[in-house]
Design a protein around this motif. Structure first.
Motif, PDB file in Angstrom:
ATOM      1  N   UNK A  22      52.807 -49.341 -79.125  1.00  0.00           N
ATOM      2  CA  UNK A  22      51.548 -49.341 -78.373  1.00  0.00           C
ATOM      3  C   UNK A  22      51.528 -50.482 -77.366  1.00  0.00           C
ATOM      4  N   UNK A  23      51.894 -51.685 -77.803  1.00  0.00           N
ATOM      5  CA  UNK A  23      51.876 -52.834 -76.907  1.00  0.00           C
ATOM      6  C   UNK A  23      52.841 -52.638 -75.740  1.00  0.00           C
ATOM      7  N   UNK A  24      54.023 -52.112 -76.026  1.00  0.00           N
ATOM      8  CA  UNK A  24      54.996 -51.896 -74.952  1.00  0.00           C
ATOM      9  C   UNK A  24      54.509 -50.844 -73.966  1.00  0.00           C
ATOM     10  N   UNK A  25      53.841 -49.812 -74.476  1.00  0.00           N
ATOM     11  CA  UNK A  25      53.288 -48.800 -73.579  1.00  0.00           C
ATOM     12  C   UNK A  25      52.214 -49.399 -72.682  1.00  0.00           C
ATOM     13  N   UNK A  26      51.295 -50.160 -73.259  1.00  0.00           N
ATOM     14  CA  UNK A  26      50.221 -50.767 -72.464  1.00  0.00           C
ATOM     15  C   UNK A  26      50.781 -51.734 -71.436  1.00  0.00           C
ATOM     16  N   UNK A  27      51.828 -52.473 -71.817  1.00  0.00           N
ATOM     17  CA  UNK A  27      52.414 -53.441 -70.894  1.00  0.00           C
ATOM     18  C   UNK A  27      53.137 -52.766 -69.740  1.00  0.00           C
ATOM     19  N   UNK A  28      53.565 -51.522 -69.942  1.00  0.00           N
ATOM     20  CA  UNK A  28      54.337 -50.827 -68.910  1.00  0.00           C
ATOM     21  C   UNK A  28      53.471 -50.062 -67.915  1.00  0.00           C
ATOM     22  N   UNK A  29      52.178 -49.977 -68.186  1.00  0.00           N
ATOM     23  CA  UNK A  29      51.284 -49.187 -67.336  1.00  0.00           C
ATOM     24  C   UNK A  29      50.224 -50.074 -66.688  1.00  0.00           C
ATOM     25  N   UNK A  30      49.944 -49.855 -65.413  1.00  0.00           N
ATOM     26  CA  UNK A  30      48.847 -50.592 -64.794  1.00  0.00           C
ATOM     27  C   UNK A  30      47.510 -50.097 -65.306  1.00  0.00           C
ATOM     28  N   UNK A  31      46.518 -50.963 -65.362  1.00  0.00           N
ATOM     29  CA  UNK A  31      45.189 -50.553 -65.794  1.00  0.00           C
ATOM     30  C   UNK A  31      45.111 -50.362 -67.297  1.00  0.00           C
ATOM     31  N   UNK A  32      44.211 -49.483 -67.719  1.00  0.00           N
ATOM     32  CA  UNK A  32      43.962 -49.247 -69.140  1.00  0.00           C
ATOM     33  C   UNK A  32      44.242 -47.793 -69.493  1.00  0.00           C
ATOM     34  N   UNK A  33      44.379 -47.536 -70.797  1.00  0.00           N
ATOM     35  CA  UNK A  33      44.659 -46.188 -71.279  1.00  0.00           C
ATOM     36  C   UNK A  33      43.677 -45.822 -72.389  1.00  0.00           C
ATOM     37  N   UNK A  34      43.353 -44.536 -72.485  1.00  0.00           N
ATOM     38  CA  UNK A  34      42.525 -44.053 -73.571  1.00  0.00           C
ATOM     39  C   UNK A  34      43.362 -43.783 -74.816  1.00  0.00           C
ATOM     40  N   UNK A  35      42.685 -43.566 -75.932  1.00  0.00           N
ATOM     41  CA  UNK A  35      43.389 -43.334 -77.198  1.00  0.00           C
ATOM     42  C   UNK A  35      44.295 -42.112 -77.104  1.00  0.00           C
ATOM     43  N   UNK A  36      43.814 -41.052 -76.489  1.00  0.00           N
ATOM     44  CA  UNK A  36      44.627 -39.831 -76.381  1.00  0.00           C
ATOM     45  C   UNK A  36      45.893 -40.090 -75.568  1.00  0.00           C
ATOM     46  N   UNK A  37      45.753 -40.829 -74.469  1.00  0.00           N
ATOM     47  CA  UNK A  37      46.921 -41.149 -73.646  1.00  0.00           C
ATOM     48  C   UNK A  37      47.917 -42.020 -74.413  1.00  0.00           C
ATOM     49  N   UNK A  38      47.393 -42.964 -75.175  1.00  0.00           N
ATOM     50  CA  UNK A  38      48.253 -43.843 -75.966  1.00  0.00           C
ATOM     51  C   UNK A  38      48.972 -43.049 -77.048  1.00  0.00           C
ATOM     52  N   UNK A  39      48.233 -42.156 -77.716  1.00  0.00           N
ATOM     53  CA  UNK A  39      48.850 -41.328 -78.751  1.00  0.00           C
ATOM     54  C   UNK A  39      49.954 -40.462 -78.162  1.00  0.00           C
ATOM     55  N   UNK A  40      49.687 -39.871 -77.003  1.00  0.00           N
ATOM     56  CA  UNK A  40      50.685 -39.026 -76.362  1.00  0.00           C
ATOM     57  C   UNK A  40      51.905 -39.850 -75.936  1.00  0.00           C
ATOM     58  N   UNK A  41      51.662 -41.040 -75.402  1.00  0.00           N
ATOM     59  CA  UNK A  41      52.756 -41.870 -74.908  1.00  0.00           C
ATOM     60  C   UNK A  41      53.628 -42.457 -75.999  1.00  0.00           C
ATOM     61  N   UNK A  42      53.093 -42.600 -77.194  1.00  0.00           N
ATOM     62  CA  UNK A  42      53.844 -43.191 -78.304  1.00  0.00           C
ATOM     63  C   UNK A  42      54.294 -42.169 -79.343  1.00  0.00           C
ATOM     64  N   UNK A  43      53.791 -40.937 -79.240  1.00  0.00           N
ATOM     65  CA  UNK A  43      54.133 -39.925 -80.224  1.00  0.00           C
ATOM     66  C   UNK A  43      53.379 -40.073 -81.528  1.00  0.00           C
ATOM     67  N   UNK A  44      52.295 -40.835 -81.523  1.00  0.00           N
ATOM     68  CA  UNK A  44      51.499 -41.043 -82.735  1.00  0.00           C
ATOM     69  C   UNK A  44      50.344 -40.046 -82.802  1.00  0.00           C
ATOM     70  N   UNK A  45      49.861 -39.806 -83.998  1.00  0.00           N
ATOM     71  CA  UNK A  45      48.640 -39.024 -84.141  1.00  0.00           C
ATOM     72  C   UNK A  45      47.477 -39.844 -83.594  1.00  0.00           C
ATOM     73  N   UNK A  46      46.504 -39.203 -82.948  1.00  0.00           N
ATOM     74  CA  UNK A  46      45.376 -39.964 -82.384  1.00  0.00           C
ATOM     75  C   UNK A  46      44.681 -40.859 -83.403  1.00  0.00           C
TER      76      UNK A  46
END
Length: 259
Positions: A22-46
């Protein structure tokens, strides 16, 4: 050493891996992300992503904005600052050696999202010298450090990253067209080094090589920069073997040990 598969790791280790994803995903993207976007980007369940985000937010590793979107928090920034300080200390001997060999200012830069950031520098002894502020972000498309790190990626992700950036023409020599940049990165991959030929700033020429651990290119690059009256194209090419040796030694002995 044989590493266990993710499903064989202790539950606590899996949680650490997921939190770091999660931290690496957030660090790689400008701005902020929603839970659904984070789940999709990491392969985790929401639900799993949300529980981890709540825990990370409580410790200050992530922050939640009023729109319930998440970004990197001050806790992660403190760690990042400490890591940059440590990296600068570790890289200092190599940068001094690069200055001694070339006579020009030496820099270590690291990929941070869609820009390169100078994390350490050793200045040239000349009165007329190039200065790059440590911590300053610079574009990928117009810098030698940016091009050499992009060339270390697979062509698809590299071009996707470039396509999402503002490719400003810093000088009349700056490449901004994606087709031209694709050809440039192909050349860099083949030769193993990149040149900024007055593309970022008129009167300044820079050459960079990747800093690798083992045979793999990393997100970091070692460069030397000088005024064009001293750093001719021939001179820039001539220092590449020395820069490669210094970068290989840095990656193998210092950064590899530090990691």
């Amino acid at each position: 050493m044989v590493h266990p598969r993710p499903d064989e790791r202790p539950r606590g280790v899996q949680s650490v891996d997921r939190a770091l994803d999660i931290l690496e995903l957030l660090a790689s993207r400008p701005g902020t992300l929603g839970v659904t976007e984070i789940a999709r980007g990491t392969g985790l369940a929401p639900g799993t992503a949300h529980r981890l985000l709540v825990g990370l937010a409580q410790r200050g590793w992530v922050r939640q904005d009023p729109g319930r979107r998440y970004g990197v928090g001050p806790g992660a920034l403190r760690i990042g600052g400490a890591a940059a300080t440590t990296l600068a200390v570790v890289a200092a001997p190599a940068l001094r050696t690069a200055v001694e060999v070339t006579g020009e200012t030496a820099n270590l830069a690291s990929l941070d999202g869609d820009v390169m950031v100078y994390v350490a520098q050793s200045p040239s002894p000349h009165t007329l010298r190039i200065f790059a502020e440590v911590g300053r972000p610079v574009p990928l498309h117009s810098t030698a450090v940016g091009k050499v790190v992009l060339a270390g990626m697979a062509p698809g992700p590299a071009m996707e990253l470039l396509a999402g950036t503002r490719r400003t023409a810093r000088t009349p020599h700056t490449l901004t067209d994606l087709a031209q940049l694709r050809d440039e990165l192909d050349r860099v991959r083949e030769q193993g080094w990149a040149m900024d030929d007055e593309e970022q700033e008129l009167g300044v020429r820079c050459v960079a090589v990747p800093v690798a651990t083992g045979s793999a290119w990393t997100r970091m690059a070692l460069s030397v920069s000088g005024p064009t009256e001293r750093m001719s194209r021939d001179r820039a090419v001539a220092v590449v073997p020395d820069l490669r040796r210094i970068a290989e030694d840095l990656g193998r002995r210092e950064l590899g040990a530090a990691g």
